[in-house]
Design a protein around this motif. Structure first.
Motif, PDB file in Angstrom:
ATOM      1  N   UNK A 164      18.606   8.055   0.601  1.00 25.35           N
ATOM      2  CA  UNK A 164      19.276   7.961   1.896  1.00 25.35           C
ATOM      3  C   UNK A 164      20.661   7.323   1.796  1.00 25.35           C
ATOM      4  N   UNK A 165      21.163   7.101   0.594  1.00 24.08           N
ATOM      5  CA  UNK A 165      22.461   6.472   0.427  1.00 24.08           C
ATOM      6  C   UNK A 165      22.521   5.144   1.168  1.00 24.08           C
ATOM      7  N   UNK A 166      21.431   4.425   1.118  1.00 26.27           N
ATOM      8  CA  UNK A 166      21.294   3.168   1.850  1.00 26.27           C
ATOM      9  C   UNK A 166      21.698   2.040   0.906  1.00 26.27           C
ATOM     10  N   UNK A 167      22.772   1.344   1.238  1.00 25.25           N
ATOM     11  CA  UNK A 167      23.268   0.312   0.337  1.00 25.25           C
ATOM     12  C   UNK A 167      22.346  -0.903   0.389  1.00 25.25           C
ATOM     13  N   UNK A 168      21.467  -1.000  -0.586  1.00 27.08           N
ATOM     14  CA  UNK A 168      20.535  -2.121  -0.639  1.00 27.08           C
ATOM     15  C   UNK A 168      20.336  -2.533  -2.076  1.00 27.08           C
ATOM     16  N   UNK A 192      19.320  -8.669   2.097  1.00 25.83           N
ATOM     17  CA  UNK A 192      18.879  -8.606   3.500  1.00 25.83           C
ATOM     18  C   UNK A 192      18.675  -7.175   3.983  1.00 25.83           C
ATOM     19  N   UNK A 193      19.555  -6.262   3.545  1.00 26.84           N
ATOM     20  CA  UNK A 193      19.418  -4.867   3.983  1.00 26.84           C
ATOM     21  C   UNK A 193      18.103  -4.274   3.485  1.00 26.84           C
ATOM     22  N   UNK A 194      17.730  -4.609   2.248  1.00 28.27           N
ATOM     23  CA  UNK A 194      16.484  -4.084   1.685  1.00 28.27           C
ATOM     24  C   UNK A 194      15.269  -4.693   2.372  1.00 28.27           C
ATOM     25  N   UNK A 195      15.351  -6.005   2.625  1.00 29.51           N
ATOM     26  CA  UNK A 195      14.237  -6.654   3.324  1.00 29.51           C
ATOM     27  C   UNK A 195      14.068  -6.056   4.713  1.00 29.51           C
ATOM     28  N   UNK A 221      11.569   1.092  -2.190  1.00 30.63           N
ATOM     29  CA  UNK A 221      12.908   1.077  -1.614  1.00 30.63           C
ATOM     30  C   UNK A 221      13.959   1.467  -2.654  1.00 30.63           C
ATOM     31  N   UNK A 222      13.647   1.289  -3.936  1.00 31.66           N
ATOM     32  CA  UNK A 222      14.587   1.690  -4.984  1.00 31.66           C
ATOM     33  C   UNK A 222      14.900   3.181  -4.855  1.00 31.66           C
ATOM     34  N   UNK A 223      13.830   3.964  -4.705  1.00 34.03           N
ATOM     35  CA  UNK A 223      14.002   5.415  -4.619  1.00 34.03           C
ATOM     36  C   UNK A 223      14.556   5.826  -3.261  1.00 34.03           C
TER      37      UNK A 223
END
Lengths: 318, 339
Positions: A265-269, A100-103, A258-260
């Motif tokens: 951004x240290x974004x947990x996804x 959900x975070x990635x979406x 979003x992988x990169x």
């Protein structure tokens, strides 16, 4: 038309099987296996061959490629993605936590870049060959040619570290207020969407200019319509068809990007999780994530057909 | 061309120039014309002579590179005070109120002149809703009636179809329906049949004439086809390199052509019914560079009767009955330019 789309969806199945199998083989060809990634070289060198073999046997790593693939795929069909070899958590719950975070990130990037790309594109089409047009061309070239991770790092340096407007790292949990959410999502979403924004700006401009020269636009003017009506009813409506195709084509690139960006951004996804999974040879997890991403890609190609059919009466699927 | 109550549109000394890369192209260079109400004026000339630009100038639908340098276009409408169309803002309210409502235009290529994403009924209705205070349903009813008038078979069904479902001839009928739906006083048809095949051409022209008899509008028919002009026009204006060379009733221009260009033109094209006694004669030379026109008569370099005087400004000469000729050879009452 419905029949056509059901057929398209069914045709996706063999493609998904094929893609996941390819990824499976590719992962198998990489040096090392999940065990060597899981334990330090020292502890592995302390183990005997028999002990290692027993561990491999336990994890099912000694079976042939096809058996392992079928075992994994059979589980997926039952809704069971298996367990992460590295951490032992069920992959289903990892995905449920992170997807959900990635979406959310990808959607934010999509909305921002569509809004900005259309706006800049329309502006430079209306004001074509003026300073506005040249500036947006420049922006287009920069946006298309700079890689996402570089944009991301630059954005962190300028807006997070120098200006301190936004946090440099992390993401919000569900339930955060709108403003906090916006603060955290804005930089990663803009960096992720920049390439799409730039491409859309150029594409919208050219598509609009192309339609503006069509004879039916002259017909619309000859009816006595105001410039504004000519513009949105006749020019924009027709320019929208190629633009929507571009947006759909770029959807998988947003997910891939979003992988990169998540890493930067240290974004947990799911994207940053995919990177750690690849590094640790956690093939079950890698497979499951790639599996989901390939479904997204295939769905967006069906979406192209659907939207084209809706927007363009000349396209009818029989 | 005297002041006359029957005149619907009078163009005086119209000059529309294009500025392209520092060159000035004098596409329309001093055109004067009177269009009689309820009649059909045929505006003929080779491609590039400025006939289409003249039409676009009337409706103020010119591209940005065009400049209207001089002249006036007085529109004597039944519904309003006479107005000089050149004094109006091209996309202002007044001009838009005239466009599609009092003066409408149909274009050369019906294939690309309809918007591919809207049903043809909606495209016809758009004009009505723009100019009149009616409901959509009423407007649709009128659109249907108009399509029937244009003999479009099963109009009830076809009104809900998209342009790509129509043939070229049917599309041009739809364009005509669109042009006539607000009951205009003037219909400008810019090469309306050029893109259609010959049998369809005749049908479309007949239909336009029939509707003209029923509704009483005026037509400016722009064409390069002498045969079409001979068929449908009442008056004829022959245009060459931005100027009207000869203007008069169809009979005068075709039976007593007085300008060497008109005569050369008539000899160079086959006219239906000509049994082939006379061979076709091409006009020698080619059209001059429009950005570098000769002084005086621009046809002089190709003219068999050219004299030194051709290099000076040439007035119109009335050779009788308002039959005007811009040539030094013509004999008659000299009229000041276009007056």
């Amino acid at each position: 038309m419905l029949k056509y789309f059901v057929k398209r969806l069914i045709m996706m199945i063999p493609m998904i099987v094929f893609i996941s199998f390819l990824v499976f083989v590719a992962l198998d060809l990489t040096p090392g296996d999940p065990l060597t990634a899981q334990f330090s070289p020292e502890s592995i060198s302390g183990l005997t061959h028999e002990q290692l073999d027993a561990l491999r046997e336990e994890a099912g790593l000694n079976d042939s490629l096809v058996v392992r693939y079928l075992r994994w795929f059979g589980g997926v069909l039952k809704g069971d993605f298996g367990y992460s070899i590295q951490t032992g958590t069920p992959i289903g719950s990892i995905i449920a936590n992170l997807l959900p975070a990635t979406i959310y990130l990808a959607l934010a990037a999509l909305v921002l870049s569509v809004l900005m790309g259309l706006l800049f594109g329309i502006l430079s089409a209306i004001k074509h060959n003026t300073i506005i047009d040249y500036l947006s061309s420049l922006f287009g070239v920069i946006g298309i040619s700079m890689p996402e991770f570089f944009i991301g790092i630059l954005a962190i340096l300028i807006f997070a570290i120098q200006l301190k407007w936004f946090p440099a790292q992390g993401r919000t949990e569900i339930g955060a207020t709108f403003w906090v959410n916006l603060k955290y999502i804005l930089l990663p979403a803009l960096s992720l969407g920049l390439a799409l924004t730039a491409a859309l700006t150029r594409y919208t401009r050219n598509s609009m200019l192309d339609v503006m020269n069509k004879n039916y636009v002259k017909t619309a003017r000859a009816k006595g319509l105001s410039e504004w009506k000519v513009f949105y009813r006749h020019v924009f409506r027709n320019a929208l068809m190629p633009i929507s195709v571009l947006i759909c084509l770029r959807l998988p690139m947003l997910i891939g990007g979003s992988v990169v960006i998540e890493q930067v951004f240290g974004y947990a996804g799911i994207g940053s999780r995919l990177l750690t999974a690849i590094n640790s040879n956690d093939y079950q997890l890698v497979l499951s994530i790639i599996f989901l991403l390939s479904i997204v890609s295939l769905l967006s190609s069906v979406l192209i057909d659907l939207i084209t059919g809706l927007l363009d009466p000349r396209v009818r699927y029989n | 061309m005297s002041e006359n109550k029957d005149i619907l549109l009078s163009i005086r000394n119209l000059k529309t120039h294009f500025h392209v890369r520092k060159r000035v192209i004098r596409a329309v260079d001093g055109v004067s014309l009177d269009v009689r109400a309820g009649k059909t004026l045929g505006l003929v000339g080779e491609s590039g002579c400025g006939k289409s630009i003249t039409a676009h100038t009337i409706l103020r639908l010119l591209p940005k590179t065009a400049r209207i340098k001089d002249g006036e276009i007085i529109f004597h409408s039944r519904k309003r005070q006479p107005v000089d169309l050149l004094k109006l803002q091209p996309s202002g309210k007044e001009m838009r109120g005239i466009r599609g409502n009092d003066i409408s235009m149909i274009f050369q290529d019906p294939m690309s002149s309809l918007n591919p994403v809207y049903r043809i009924g909606d495209q016809i209705v758009e004009s009505i809703l723009e100019h009149e205070n009616t409901t959509r349903a009423e407007a649709m009813e009128r659109a249907l009636e108009m399509l029937k008038r244009l003999s479009i078979p099963s109009a009830e069904k076809r009104i809900r179809e998209y342009p790509h479902q129509f043939s070229g001839g049917m599309k041009q009928r739809v364009m005509i329906a669109m042009g006539l739906i607000c009951n205009p006083e003037l219909l400008i048809a810019d090469e309306p049949t050029t893109a259609l095949d010959v049998t369809i051409q005749a049908q479309i022209l007949e239909l336009m004439q029939e509707l003209q008899r029923q509704l009483g509008f005026t037509i400016i028919l722009i064409t390069h086809n002498m045969g079409i002009v001979a068929d449908v026009a009442d008056d004829v204006a022959v245009m060459y390199m931005g100027k009207i060379m000869e203007f008069g009733s169809k009979e005068d221009v075709f039976l007593r052509p007085s300008h060497p260009y008109t005569r050369a033109l008539l000899k160079s094209v086959p006219v239906l019914g000509n049994s082939g006694r006379d061979l076709l004669e091409p006009i020698r030379g080619s059209t001059p560079d429009p950005s570098d026109l000769p002084e005086g008569c621009s046809f002089a370099p190709r003219c068999d009767f050219a004299k030194p005087e051709c290099g000076q400004a040439i007035p119109y000469v009335d050779v009788g009955n308002g039959h005007l000729v811009r040539c030094v050879l013509a004999e008659g009452r000299e009229v000041r330019d276009g007056q």
